[in-house]
Design a protein around this motif. Structure first.
Motif, PDB file in Angstrom:
ATOM      1  N   UNK A   1       0.844  -1.197   0.000  1.00 46.80           N
ATOM      2  CA  UNK A   1       0.000   0.000   0.000  1.00 46.80           C
ATOM      3  C   UNK A   1       0.877   1.244   0.000  1.00 46.80           C
ATOM      4  N   UNK A   2       0.554   2.242  -0.828  1.00 54.84           N
ATOM      5  CA  UNK A   2       1.374   3.459  -0.898  1.00 54.84           C
ATOM      6  C   UNK A   2       1.363   4.226   0.411  1.00 54.84           C
ATOM      7  N   UNK A   3       2.498   4.836   0.715  1.00 52.04           N
ATOM      8  CA  UNK A   3       2.613   5.719   1.869  1.00 52.04           C
ATOM      9  C   UNK A   3       3.910   6.495   1.736  1.00 52.04           C
ATOM     10  N   UNK A   4       4.053   7.564   2.496  1.00 50.24           N
ATOM     11  CA  UNK A   4       5.298   8.324   2.457  1.00 50.24           C
ATOM     12  C   UNK A   4       6.479   7.457   2.891  1.00 50.24           C
ATOM     13  N   UNK A   5       6.327   6.771   4.018  1.00 44.68           N
ATOM     14  CA  UNK A   5       7.414   5.911   4.501  1.00 44.68           C
ATOM     15  C   UNK A   5       7.682   4.766   3.537  1.00 44.68           C
ATOM     16  N   UNK A   6       6.622   4.216   2.951  1.00 46.95           N
ATOM     17  CA  UNK A   6       6.794   3.129   2.000  1.00 46.95           C
ATOM     18  C   UNK A   6       7.523   3.573   0.748  1.00 46.95           C
ATOM     19  N   UNK A   7       7.171   4.744   0.223  1.00 48.64           N
ATOM     20  CA  UNK A   7       7.868   5.264  -0.958  1.00 48.64           C
ATOM     21  C   UNK A   7       9.363   5.413  -0.681  1.00 48.64           C
ATOM     22  N   UNK A   8       9.688   5.840   0.543  1.00 49.30           N
ATOM     23  CA  UNK A   8      11.105   6.033   0.855  1.00 49.30           C
ATOM     24  C   UNK A   8      11.832   4.684   0.893  1.00 49.30           C
ATOM     25  N   UNK A   9      11.173   3.651   1.415  1.00 53.51           N
ATOM     26  CA  UNK A   9      11.769   2.318   1.380  1.00 53.51           C
ATOM     27  C   UNK A   9      11.923   1.826  -0.053  1.00 53.51           C
ATOM     28  N   UNK A  10      10.946   2.125  -0.898  1.00 56.95           N
ATOM     29  CA  UNK A  10      11.025   1.719  -2.300  1.00 56.95           C
ATOM     30  C   UNK A  10      12.195   2.407  -2.990  1.00 56.95           C
ATOM     31  N   UNK A  11      12.378   3.683  -2.679  1.00 63.47           N
ATOM     32  CA  UNK A  11      13.501   4.417  -3.253  1.00 63.47           C
ATOM     33  C   UNK A  11      14.833   3.874  -2.786  1.00 63.47           C
ATOM     34  N   UNK A  12      14.932   3.522  -1.503  1.00 60.97           N
ATOM     35  CA  UNK A  12      16.179   2.944  -0.992  1.00 60.97           C
ATOM     36  C   UNK A  12      16.515   1.645  -1.730  1.00 60.97           C
ATOM     37  N   UNK A  13      15.505   0.827  -1.981  1.00 64.52           N
ATOM     38  CA  UNK A  13      15.745  -0.426  -2.694  1.00 64.52           C
ATOM     39  C   UNK A  13      16.225  -0.159  -4.119  1.00 64.52           C
ATOM     40  N   UNK A  14      15.658   0.853  -4.773  1.00 61.85           N
ATOM     41  CA  UNK A  14      16.097   1.203  -6.125  1.00 61.85           C
ATOM     42  C   UNK A  14      17.541   1.691  -6.123  1.00 61.85           C
ATOM     43  N   UNK A  15      17.898   2.501  -5.139  1.00 60.77           N
ATOM     44  CA  UNK A  15      19.273   2.986  -5.047  1.00 60.77           C
ATOM     45  C   UNK A  15      20.240   1.839  -4.769  1.00 60.77           C
ATOM     46  N   UNK A  16      19.825   0.864  -3.962  1.00 63.60           N
ATOM     47  CA  UNK A  16      20.673  -0.302  -3.709  1.00 63.60           C
ATOM     48  C   UNK A  16      20.894  -1.092  -4.991  1.00 63.60           C
ATOM     49  N   UNK A  17      19.868  -1.196  -5.810  1.00 58.58           N
ATOM     50  CA  UNK A  17      20.005  -1.867  -7.108  1.00 58.58           C
ATOM     51  C   UNK A  17      21.049  -1.154  -7.965  1.00 58.58           C
ATOM     52  N   UNK A  18      20.954   0.161  -8.029  1.00 55.34           N
ATOM     53  CA  UNK A  18      21.900   0.920  -8.849  1.00 55.34           C
ATOM     54  C   UNK A  18      23.316   0.813  -8.294  1.00 55.34           C
ATOM     55  N   UNK A  19      23.437   0.806  -6.985  1.00 54.35           N
ATOM     56  CA  UNK A  19      24.756   0.632  -6.376  1.00 54.35           C
ATOM     57  C   UNK A  19      25.366  -0.697  -6.827  1.00 54.35           C
ATOM     58  N   UNK A  20      24.545  -1.739  -6.856  1.00 54.42           N
ATOM     59  CA  UNK A  20      25.020  -3.046  -7.297  1.00 54.42           C
ATOM     60  C   UNK A  20      25.369  -3.055  -8.781  1.00 54.42           C
ATOM     61  N   UNK A  21      24.758  -2.152  -9.543  1.00 54.26           N
ATOM     62  CA  UNK A  21      25.051  -2.051 -10.967  1.00 54.26           C
ATOM     63  C   UNK A  21      26.296  -1.208 -11.247  1.00 54.26           C
TER      64      UNK A  21
END
Length: 289
Positions: A119-139
């Motif tokens: 479910x969308x939320x401010x805190x959830x969006x921030x966790x989603x963004x952290x996961x995306x940044x971790x993906x890019x770090x791995x790339x």
């Protein structure tokens, strides 16, 4: 007569309280408006984007779309945090414009959007963004190679994550000072500060931002007043940001800045920054955990 006045006042108060209760109860439906699962990137203007799965700290597997920059490109990835409505496919034309200018793109898939769980939320969006940044770090793309792009409500994730994790630059398209301020403007009779559960406070974030900032805003924005974009720019400069610029499009509104040259202004801004360090991108299609 007095009974009529009392009766009318009672109806008005009851109506006011009732509408306020509805706004509070259903605010998430007003704030977050995900579309249906998008078509594959191959059916969009940016077919080279690849669906990738990232896993958040709270255990959600989310789909984002990603394409690295070309070997002869600018060496940077635009991490695109989209607005409150629609799907990743609705931003494919913007990804196309960025890819054509030698930039990589990560269209961040939020929870509750694009067929993703949660479910969308401010805190959830921030966790989603952290996961995306971790993906890019791995790339192979660290903060110096990542440009955070926040579109409307996405500004409320792009900014704080740039403060938290670092970024080469931050670009805000139709960014607001806070969701509470937006709500107060739309519903002036209600105390938005007490009712809004997802404040998305960009003022606090921009005060701490050290990365270069570019504010893009339409003068005719009828959803997020252009004064909010100017205010964010003013706050960033007052806080000592070494590079804070704004482009305010005289004929632009909330959703059409690309038609007024926003991508050209973005690339011009990035080209004035120090070149990013070399990276060794990984072939896309992996899973970050």
């Amino acid at each position: 007569m007095n009974s009529l006045i009392v009766g009318a006042a009672t109806v008005l108060v009851a109506t006011y309280v009732g509408v306020g209760a509805l706004l509070y109860t259903f605010q998430d439906r007003l704030m977050f408006q995900p579309g249906p699962p998008p078509p594959p990137p191959s059916e969009t203007p940016a077919p080279e984007l690849t669906p990738v799965t990232v896993t958040t700290a709270d255990g959600l597997d989310l789909m984002s779309w990603y394409a690295p920059p070309p070997p002869d490109g600018r060496g940077r990835v635009v991490v695109y945090f989209h607005g409150n409505a629609g799907t990743l496919a609705d931003r494919a034309h913007k990804a196309r414009a960025l890819l054509d200018r030698g930039l990589g793109v990560m269209l961040v898939g939020y929870r509750g959007y694009n067929g993703n769980p949660g479910d969308p939320s401010e805190a959830g969006f921030r966790e989603d963004g952290r996961a995306a940044l971790a993906f890019l770090e791995a790339q192979g793309f660290g903060p110096e190679q990542r440009v955070h792009y926040g579109e409307s409500i996405g500004s409320g994730t792009a900014l704080p994550l740039a403060v938290e994790a670092g970024a080469a630059a931050v670009v805000l398209e139709g960014g607001f000072t806070s969701m509470r301020a937006v709500a107060q403007g739309q519903y002036p009779l209600y105390p938005a500060g007490l009712l809004v559960r997802h404040p998305f406070d960009n003022v606090a974030a921009v005060q701490s931002l050290k990365a270069p900032l570019l504010v893009l805003h339409g003068e005719h924005d009828d959803l997020v007043p252009v004064a909010m974009g100017r205010r964010l720019l003013e706050i960033a400069r007052a806080a000592g940001n070494p590079r804070a610029e704004g482009v305010f499009f005289p004929d632009g509104n909330h959703v059409d800045l690309i038609e007024h040259g926003a991508m050209e202004r973005l690339v011009r801004f990035l080209d004035t920054l120090p070149p990013p360090p070399a990276s060794a991108p990984v072939i896309p299609g992996g899973v970050a955990r």
